[in-house]
Design a protein around this motif. Structure first.
Motif, PDB file in Angstrom:
ATOM      1  N   LEU A   1       0.827  -1.211   0.000  1.00 17.19           N
ATOM      2  CA  LEU A   1       0.000   0.000   0.000  1.00 17.19           C
ATOM      3  C   LEU A   1       0.859   1.258   0.000  1.00 17.19           C
TER       4      LEU A   1
ATOM      5  N   GLY B   1       2.166   2.025  -3.270  1.00 18.01           N
ATOM      6  CA  GLY B   1       1.159   2.268  -4.298  1.00 18.01           C
ATOM      7  C   GLY B   1       1.235   1.267  -5.421  1.00 18.01           C
TER       8      GLY B   1
ATOM      9  N   THR C   1      -1.467  10.651   2.754  1.00 22.48           N
ATOM     10  CA  THR C   1      -2.747  10.305   2.158  1.00 22.48           C
ATOM     11  C   THR C   1      -3.439   9.264   3.038  1.00 22.48           C
ATOM     12  N   THR C   2      -4.696   9.023   2.775  1.00 25.52           N
ATOM     13  CA  THR C   2      -5.433   7.996   3.520  1.00 25.52           C
ATOM     14  C   THR C   2      -4.788   6.631   3.333  1.00 25.52           C
ATOM     15  N   THR C   3      -4.326   6.357   2.122  1.00 28.10           N
ATOM     16  CA  THR C   3      -3.671   5.079   1.843  1.00 28.10           C
ATOM     17  C   THR C   3      -2.369   4.943   2.625  1.00 28.10           C
ATOM     18  N   ASP C   4      -1.594   6.023   2.700  1.00 35.40           N
ATOM     19  CA  ASP C   4      -0.352   5.999   3.472  1.00 35.40           C
ATOM     20  C   ASP C   4      -0.629   5.725   4.948  1.00 35.40           C
TER      21      ASP C   4
ATOM     22  N   ALA D   1      -1.471   2.139   5.419  1.00 38.65           N
ATOM     23  CA  ALA D   1      -0.267   1.313   5.289  1.00 38.65           C
ATOM     24  C   ALA D   1       0.550   1.324   6.571  1.00 38.65           C
TER      25      ALA D   1
END
Length: 327
Positions: A170, A173, A297-300, A303
């Protein structure tokens, strides 16, 4: 002095050192000298060592953020040199380690410890110069996590390894080109050196009293980093403002957290300490946001949360395995 404990005792101590070092292994040398945490009396006494650990984590990661600010002036290698040199001088003054009475194996161990320390710092600051601080610490912590998983040899830890791997995917990316592949590679290399650091940190702690081995290893690391720092930055390292910031990095990232963690471990069980230190990636991300304006970011964030969860799970699994041996 060589460790005279039985093979079973040494194995248990090594496993506990791995568990504690899932996040910050610098304190592993003192585990062999600790008589065990005292049982706190009252809620405030119980929370005091937790506060010390959190303060130490904040100090380390905000010190790293200051180091990133210093890099344009001194370069990544110059910052490493300043941090290690100042920390070594302070630790030598405080510990005053004895140089006599140690075997060739003792000195070989402390040399390997210093090499691992220098390599870990050099690679990490190269990573922090290229990718966000939170991402760098998240990738770096995979080294100690992998060591903990391999050392435990339990199937449940495959789950934790998979969880951590999911977090890394994640974070990248799907490909580390978003992060800068060179910076990600440096962070993973720092993680490998961190795992090596753990092994020799525990061995040094068994061979040298108190924090003497740590002080001597810092000298080794500082001497090894000095030529690299001079080649990259030269006379820039002698600029008063640069020296001042370098001293601040050394105090925040080495001297102060070492002291706070030593105090905490006198009253806090080692596995609890390890779980608290697993929060390092989140602290690093916060420091990067507040000081360096490195937004996540939300993804970071997800993760980093996955890697933190994997670290905590691995430590808890290790703790359950150690409990029957401690009775």
């Amino acid at each position: 002095m060589n460790d005279q404990r039985s093979a079973a005792g040494a194995a248990a101590a090594a496993e506990q050192a791995v568990a504690v070092a899932v996040a910050v292994p610098e304190v592993a040398p003192v585990l062999g000298d600790a008589a065990g945490p005292a049982r706190p009396k009252g809620r405030s006494a119980a929370l005091a060592p937790v506060a010390l650990v959190v303060a130490g984590g904040l100090s380390v990661q905000f010190g790293s953020a200051v180091a990133v600010l210093l890099m344009p002036k001194a370069g990544a290698l110059g910052v490493v040199t300043l941090r290690l040199a100042v920390a070594a001088l302070v630790m030598l003054a405080v510990c005053r380690p004895t140089l006599r009475g140690h075997s060739r194996a003792d000195w070989g161990t402390v040399l390997a410890f210093g090499l691992a320390m220098g390599g870990m710092n050099t690679l990490f600051y190269q990573a922090a110069d290229r990718i966000p601080l939170g991402a760098a610490v998240t990738l770096e912590v995979l080294g100690p996590l992998a060591l903990s998983v391999f050392a435990s040899r339990r199937l449940v830890n495959v789950v934790w390894a998979g969880l951590a791997l999911g977090g890394v995917v994640l974070l990248g990316g799907g490909g580390f080109d978003r992060l800068d592949p060179v910076g990600a590679a440096y962070a993973l290399g720092a993680g490998a050196m961190w795992a090596t650091y753990i092994v020799f940190s525990a061995r040094t702690g068994r061979r040298f009293p108190q924090a003497d081995g740590l002080a001597l290893a810092l000298v080794v690391a500082a001497l090894l980093s000095l030529p690299l720092g001079i080649m990259e930055s030269g006379s820039k390292l002698l600029v008063p403002s640069t020296l001042g910031l370098g001293a601040a990095v050394a105090l925040l990232s080495s001297v102060l957290p070492y002291t706070l963690e030593l105090m905490a471990l006198r009253r806090l069980p080692a596995p609890t300490f390890a779980i608290l230190m697993s929060l390092e990636p989140a602290i690093a991300a916060t420091a990067g946001f507040l000081i360096l304006d490195q937004a996540l970011t939300t993804t970071d964030a997800l993760a980093i949360a996955l890697v933190i969860g994997a670290s905590m799970g691995a430590v808890r699994s290790q703790t359950r395995r150690l409990r029957p041996q401690e009775r």
